[in-house]
Design an enzyme around this catalytic site. Structure first.
Site, PDB file in Angstrom:
ATOM      1  CG  HIS A  65      -1.705  -1.206   1.449  1.00  0.00           C
ATOM      2  ND1 HIS A  65      -2.624  -1.652   0.530  1.00  0.00           N
ATOM      3  CD2 HIS A  65      -1.728  -2.095   2.468  1.00  0.00           C
ATOM      4  CE1 HIS A  65      -3.196  -2.772   0.984  1.00  0.00           C
ATOM      5  NE2 HIS A  65      -2.664  -3.071   2.150  1.00  0.00           N
ATOM      6  CG  HIS A 227      -5.758  -6.097   1.685  1.00  0.00           C
ATOM      7  ND1 HIS A 227      -6.709  -5.440   2.431  1.00  0.00           N
ATOM      8  CD2 HIS A 227      -4.572  -5.835   2.265  1.00  0.00           C
ATOM      9  CE1 HIS A 227      -6.113  -4.820   3.438  1.00  0.00           C
ATOM     10  NE2 HIS A 227      -4.829  -5.037   3.353  1.00  0.00           N
TER      11      HIS A 227
END
Lengths: 343, 343
Positions: A65, A227
């Site tokens: 991320h 995700h």
């Protein structure tokens, strides 16, 4: 051999498996003036903090991320970060080590995205901190309206509002607020923030070099997770302006009432270009105008991606007027852009 | 309908064709404190400049390479930018308008990437400036060793070294250097800079939503251009460390001798993650150590992409010691990161 149009092209990663350790080394070396990498277990520390700061701000979570979280280490934002493997929670030993290193005279505040693994590991670390006599509190970020359902006990996922929470807490910590005050502020900022994400192409799996899931032609994943969590449904792709309006319907409906203009984050999920993101912000800003919402400031860029997913999220935070100085306060980090004074 | 794994997922663009005008509006609105968008013809201006600056720094080129160039508008870097359509040179009227608006008492310096269309359009603008009594000079950036061939009359392409040139010229312009001094400096920085780029997946065409070219499985494009120009050859993909070593062989061989450590740019081509880019920087830094080259500073991120291409470029600039203060000077722009003191 025939051309295989299905090959998406694997990522440029080291051959020997886990991409996180070399990335941490490279990050620490590229930003050596700002951050320090410590091993065993791996955690990252900011080199500088404001003298008035009494509480260490610690975050962390799965890798993939970036720039979240390590890109927001530094004066005005985070003091320490525990980086997990790709899309996996950090080990509680990492959180503990980061917290011990970063603790201020008033202790440690954990900024945790709402995922079960993160909650468990930050929780174990908090218990071990308590046994060591170090006070800690937790701010849970849970902004994703796609997961706002009575069907799940886990609650809303934490996504791009994390950047807003970390920035405001950083400004407030530099102003000398104590642990309970910061925990309360963080909870209020999280409660004032909502997000929604869509994707037109899944992230490339680091293991297979292929998209992690497939979409039908002309469909988008409406309510995707960072995700690669699939949405409740794939939907036919509307014109971009209609898509933005629909997303803002959902996000604004979930926003608390009350005073304050809105902070806007137009966040790329990795493979989305600035050309797209700024075009989206043009649509968002116009749409918010029509809704009578005033933009306090805007972040447009890739802040909380899902590896190289093609997609974007929209985040709104109702910025209470008394929080504004903490938003505008300087942040000296690898990745937080200066406040831009968006109009 | 069967799942079609070939669908790459189109970009999130407005439905009505040219994505550049809405992106310019969104960019100007998101960074309203720093930049101003003027129409007819479209160009962007920095709102602030150092009082000592005597020369307006003007750049521009095709869109699709953001944050280049508009992300580097602002104090310490560029004064005006002429944005073309995607991968197309700006019109000379845009360059002229940007130059007129940005001209200082010593005139205007054009920073031009070496492509035929850009040379022509900046050249026409320069001639019209001359007729209007405004002095101008040009710095040509031509860093791409993949195009360093006696076979072409056009010379090496200009790519990611442009960011280094713009940063050093900005610092020097703020120190009060005159037009000829800056033109000479820019030529020397360009001559001290070399780059090479590789890709594992082409950029997504904004028109078709599909990759602009296809690669065989397991191959990479070695020497790709930032507009998706194919390399002289596609090659089997080596382990990443070997790939980096091979690229640095080519780049260092083309670097001029002389004093000075090296600035490093590890530049993502759009769809490449920070996890990859920092892992690559770890390899680059280790490799340069073994070559006995000292890193003066490093930029790791997506600065000069080719829309969402999966790939990266490596740029080295031999930083003469007397240029260092201009590198370290502050830049207040939407996209230039602070100097990081890389080790």
């Amino acid at each position: 051999m025939a051309t295989d149009r299905t090959t998406p092209g694997g990522p440029f990663l080291p051959a020997d498996g886990d991409p996180v350790p070399p990335a941490l080394r490279g990050f620490a070396r590229a930003h050596a003036a700002l951050v320090e990498l410590r091993d065993d277990p791996p955690h990252l520390l900011a080199r500088d903090r404001a003298p008035a700061r009494r509480v260490g701000l610690v975050s962390g979570g799965g890798s993939g991320h970036e720039p979240l979280h390590a890109g927001f280490l530094g004066r005005g934002m985070l003091d320490a970060v525990a980086p997990g493997k790709v899309f996996a929670s950090p080990h509680n030993r990492q959180v503990l080590a980061a917290s011990r290193a970063a603790a201020g005279p008033d202790g440690v505040l954990h900024v945790v995205k709402n995922y079960t693994g993160d909650r468990i590991n930050f929780g174990i670390a908090a218990e071990r901190l308590r046994l060591a006599g170090i006070a800690s509190r937790r701010v849970l970020v849970d902004d994703d309206v796609a997961t706002d359902s009575a069907d799940t006990a886990t609650g809303r996922r934490g996504t791009a509002a994390t950047v807003v929470v970390e920035k405001l807490l950083g400004g407030a910590a530099d102003a000398g607020l104590g642990l309970d005050e910061l925990a309360d502020l963080g909870a209020r900022v999280a409660a004032a923030s909502r997000s929604l994400a869509v994707a037109s192409r899944a992230q490339t799996s680091p293991h297979t070099g292929r998209p992690a899931f497939d979409l039908e032609p002309g469909e988008i994943e409406y309510g995707v997770g960072i995700h690669g969590e699939r949405a409740a449904r794939s939907v036919p792709r509307p014109p971009t302006a209609d898509l933005v309006a629909r997303m803002l319907d959902a996000v604004t409906a979930a926003l608390p009432d009350g005073p304050g203009d809105v902070l806007v984050v137009v966040n790329g999920l990795g493979g989305t270009t600035p050309l797209e993101l700024y075009g989206l912000y043009d649509l968002v800003a116009g749409d918010l105008d029509r809704r009578g919402l005033t933009v306090a400031d805007a972040l447009v860029g890739t802040f909380v991606p899902a590896l190289d997913m093609a997609g974007f999220s929209l985040t709104l935070t109702r910025l209470r007027p008394e929080w504004r100085p903490w938003w505008d306060a300087p942040a000296v980090t690898p990745a937080f852009p200066r406040a831009n004074g968006a109009a």
